[in-house]
Design a protein around this motif. Sequence first.
Motif, PDB file in Angstrom:
ATOM      1  N   LYS A  88       0.839  -1.200   0.000  1.00  0.00           N
ATOM      2  CA  LYS A  88       0.000   0.000   0.000  1.00  0.00           C
ATOM      3  C   LYS A  88       0.876   1.253   0.000  1.00  0.00           C
ATOM      4  N   LEU A 107       2.317   2.196  -3.376  1.00  0.00           N
ATOM      5  CA  LEU A 107       1.402   2.716  -4.382  1.00  0.00           C
ATOM      6  C   LEU A 107       1.560   4.219  -4.579  1.00  0.00           C
ATOM      7  N   ARG A 111       5.185  -5.219 -10.309  1.00  0.00           N
ATOM      8  CA  ARG A 111       4.675  -3.880 -10.606  1.00  0.00           C
ATOM      9  C   ARG A 111       5.729  -3.069 -11.358  1.00  0.00           C
TER      10      ARG A 111
END
Length: 226
Positions: free
Chosen positions: A42, A45, A73
């Motif tokens: 989180k 991000l 990612r």
Amino acid sequence: MVQKAKILLVDDRPENLLALEAILSALDQTLVRASSGEEALKALLTDDFAVILLDVQMPGMDGFETAAHIKRRERTRDIPIIFLTAINHGPHHTFRGYAAGAVDYISKPFDPWVLRAKVSVFVELYTKNCQLREQAALLRLQLEGSTAGADGARETAGLLAELSARLAAVEEQAEALTKQLGEEAADPAVVATAAHLERKLTGLRRALDALEPGAGGPAPVLPAQN
């Protein structure tokens, strides 16, 4: 003022996070806590990090699974990961850490000086990359906004001289860092990261040189900054 780098500390035990903060506080960077793999993902991000210190043994999503998500990612795949573990299961366990994308694998209890030195290298590489991106962005902005005619030419020439001087300072620092890594026989992953930075610097230097008056040829394409 150079913006502080962010270092992500991931461990499910508060006392371990506190110990890491005590060790790394001397680097004077921004330390961000995460008590689970989910919490770490989180944080990734929204923020950019110079390096991640990731505990292997965590309930739920362990360090290996967290690292796999990070490497999948595009935004985070290039962030260096240092695994920390209190359990040594032998070469196979260590290989699994490197296979998951770690640049280093350190067993607890670790030497605070060694850990701080390793982290400081990645912080410095991250800082140099940020400086390089800023110089490239400034160059693009100024070239796009420069006016035509003699005034525009003088403005562009002055800008190129300023950027060349700034780039020279970054090149000098990067060269000193590379020399230091060679003398210390640093980890191959660290050396490869430094070499990647040097290639970016070389590309930007060539682009700047091509823009100098009298260089001729088509307008260069500035190297992409990752």
